[in-house]
Motif scaffolding. Sequence first.
Motif, short mmCIF file in Angstrom:
data_model
loop_
_atom_site.label_atom_id
_atom_site.label_comp_id
_atom_site.label_asym_id
_atom_site.label_seq_id
_atom_site.Cartn_x
_atom_site.Cartn_y
_atom_site.Cartn_z
N ALA A 130 0.83 -1.20 0.00
CA ALA A 130 0.00 0.00 0.00
C ALA A 130 0.87 1.25 0.00
CB ALA A 130 -0.91 -0.01 1.23
N LEU A 131 0.36 2.30 -0.61
CA LEU A 131 1.09 3.56 -0.63
C LEU A 131 1.17 4.13 0.79
CD1 LEU A 131 -0.38 5.42 -3.74
CD2 LEU A 131 1.85 4.33 -3.54
N PRO A 132 2.32 4.59 1.21
CA PRO A 132 2.40 5.25 2.51
C PRO A 132 1.67 6.59 2.44
CG PRO A 132 4.48 5.44 1.34
CD PRO A 132 3.62 4.51 0.54
N PRO A 133 1.09 7.05 3.53
CA PRO A 133 0.39 8.34 3.50
C PRO A 133 1.34 9.48 3.18
CG PRO A 133 0.68 7.56 5.75
CD PRO A 133 1.08 6.43 4.87
N ALA A 134 0.88 10.39 2.33
CA ALA A 134 1.71 11.52 1.92
C ALA A 134 1.32 12.77 2.68
CB ALA A 134 1.57 11.76 0.42
N ARG A 135 2.31 13.50 3.15
CA ARG A 135 2.06 14.79 3.77
C ARG A 135 1.67 15.79 2.68
NH1 ARG A 135 7.56 16.43 5.94
NH2 ARG A 135 8.08 15.54 3.90
N GLY A 136 0.85 16.75 3.00
CA GLY A 136 0.54 17.79 2.04
C GLY A 136 -0.91 18.12 1.88
N ALA A 137 -1.81 17.33 2.47
CA ALA A 137 -3.24 17.58 2.32
C ALA A 137 -3.62 18.96 2.87
CB ALA A 137 -4.05 16.50 3.01
N ASP A 138 -2.93 19.39 3.94
CA ASP A 138 -3.25 20.68 4.54
C ASP A 138 -2.19 21.72 4.22
OD1 ASP A 138 -1.24 19.51 5.95
OD2 ASP A 138 -2.03 20.01 7.93
N TRP A 139 -1.43 21.46 3.15
CA TRP A 139 -0.32 22.36 2.77
C TRP A 139 -0.85 23.71 2.33
CZ3 TRP A 139 1.41 25.15 -1.40
CH2 TRP A 139 2.77 25.48 -1.45
N HIS A 140 -0.18 24.78 2.71
CA HIS A 140 -0.56 26.10 2.24
C HIS A 140 0.67 26.81 1.69
CE1 HIS A 140 1.29 27.84 5.88
NE2 HIS A 140 0.73 26.84 6.52
N SER A 141 0.44 27.81 0.85
CA SER A 141 1.54 28.48 0.17
C SER A 141 2.52 29.07 1.16
CB SER A 141 0.99 29.59 -0.74
OG SER A 141 0.33 30.57 0.02
N GLY A 142 3.79 29.07 0.78
CA GLY A 142 4.82 29.64 1.64
C GLY A 142 5.71 28.61 2.27
N GLN A 143 5.32 27.33 2.25
CA GLN A 143 6.15 26.30 2.86
C GLN A 143 7.18 25.80 1.85
OE1 GLN A 143 2.68 23.93 4.64
NE2 GLN A 143 4.31 23.64 6.13
N TRP A 144 8.10 26.66 1.56
CA TRP A 144 9.15 26.30 0.62
C TRP A 144 10.40 27.09 0.95
CZ3 TRP A 144 4.98 28.28 -3.02
CH2 TRP A 144 5.00 29.68 -3.13
N ALA A 145 11.49 26.69 0.35
CA ALA A 145 12.76 27.40 0.48
C ALA A 145 13.30 27.63 -0.93
CB ALA A 145 13.74 26.60 1.31
N VAL A 146 13.89 28.78 -1.13
CA VAL A 146 14.49 29.12 -2.43
C VAL A 146 15.94 29.48 -2.19
CG1 VAL A 146 14.47 30.77 -4.33
CG2 VAL A 146 12.30 29.89 -3.43
N ARG A 147 16.83 28.88 -2.99
CA ARG A 147 18.26 29.12 -2.85
C ARG A 147 18.86 29.51 -4.20
NH1 ARG A 147 19.47 29.50 2.58
NH2 ARG A 147 18.63 27.71 3.73
N PRO A 148 19.93 30.31 -4.18
CA PRO A 148 20.67 30.56 -5.43
C PRO A 148 21.20 29.25 -5.98
CG PRO A 148 21.33 32.11 -3.71
CD PRO A 148 20.49 31.06 -3.04
N GLY A 149 21.19 29.11 -7.29
CA GLY A 149 21.62 27.86 -7.89
C GLY A 149 23.05 27.48 -7.53
N LEU A 150 23.96 28.46 -7.50
CA LEU A 150 25.36 28.15 -7.19
C LEU A 150 25.52 27.71 -5.74
CD1 LEU A 150 27.33 30.87 -9.20
CD2 LEU A 150 26.94 28.46 -9.79
N TRP A 151 24.70 28.22 -4.85
CA TRP A 151 24.73 27.76 -3.45
C TRP A 151 24.38 26.28 -3.40
CZ3 TRP A 151 21.32 25.40 -0.18
CH2 TRP A 151 21.59 25.44 1.19
#
Length: 351
Positions: A130-151
């Motif tokens: 069986a597929l394991p439960p995936a997190r994200g059903a209650d996900w809202h915008s902003g839960q991310w990180a952005v980095r410079p490509g060279l970093w």
Amino acid sequence: MGSVSVVIPCYRYGHFLADCVRSVLDEQPGVDVRVLIIDDASPDDSADRARELAAADPRITVQVHEANRGHIATYNEGLLEWADGDYSVLLSADDRLTPGALVRATALLDAHPAVGFVYGHPLTFQDGSALPPARGADWHSGQWAVRPGLWWLRRRFRTAEGCITSPEVVIRTSVQKRIGGYDPALPHSGDIEMWMRAASVAGVGHIRGADQAYYRRHAANMSTVDFGGQLDDLRQRRAAFESVLVKCGDALPDADAWAADMRRRLARQALRRAVRAYDKGLTGTVPVTELVTFAEDCWPEYRRLPEYAGLKVRRAVGERAMPYLRPLVVSAAVNRGREWVWWQSWRRRGW
């Protein structure tokens, strides 16, 4: 919200197609998605299954090769010749996306035009379970990180490791066209090499707090590496990094230092695998001599590395006695602890 072109290469994976396609078209609300299934001359009924799916949904296109072209050519055909959405995804027919994965990825890409590609945490599951439960059903915008490509790229060279399985990536199509596709010279490490090339020209985004894809484990996985394949894994990773140095060296602030970090790290990993062979009584299976030769080729001063000291102790003890004396060898416990901490940290950060 940007449009997404999803390329699904298929070779003898027709029995997985319906589930894969369903995860793309039925579980990504609000996203404009088109799918291309490319059957690479499968000898079974995979092409027929693909055509059945296309007949039921106009968002699906099918291309069938008359002769097998191999996975790299198939990937590039879809990504470079067919994909025309704002964003592109390469998804193996035996994998699937998690619900809302494209919603989260496109939201990040829409909000950050300088980001070239987005990835997140993949869930691994065994075929038939069986597929394991995936997190994200209650996900809202902003839960991310952005980095410079060279970093991000610098971290790859410091660890000499990729941190992407593959199905969890969404790339900006313009960046994909700019950097080109998979390198045919790297049939087993072309994915991380391509992501590193993308990071040399654009930023990198990482989804947090949600799982982005399911990676299926089964006997036919191309990425399966057994004890005998440990040396091949190291060689292929080195080839990927060396390729980036050649293609993108001018974009790297200090390419020589980056290369040195990568080669020293690979040498340490090779020696560590040789050490483990003694600890587990597998010197008859693991190519210990070749691993040491590889370490020397990467880092001529390999004898000064801490892993080499541990290997010398094990050689002196002998391969028969070492598995019984392993608990008494402090360096083995130290190395295991460090690796466990690093692995757990990577799983949390994704970088």
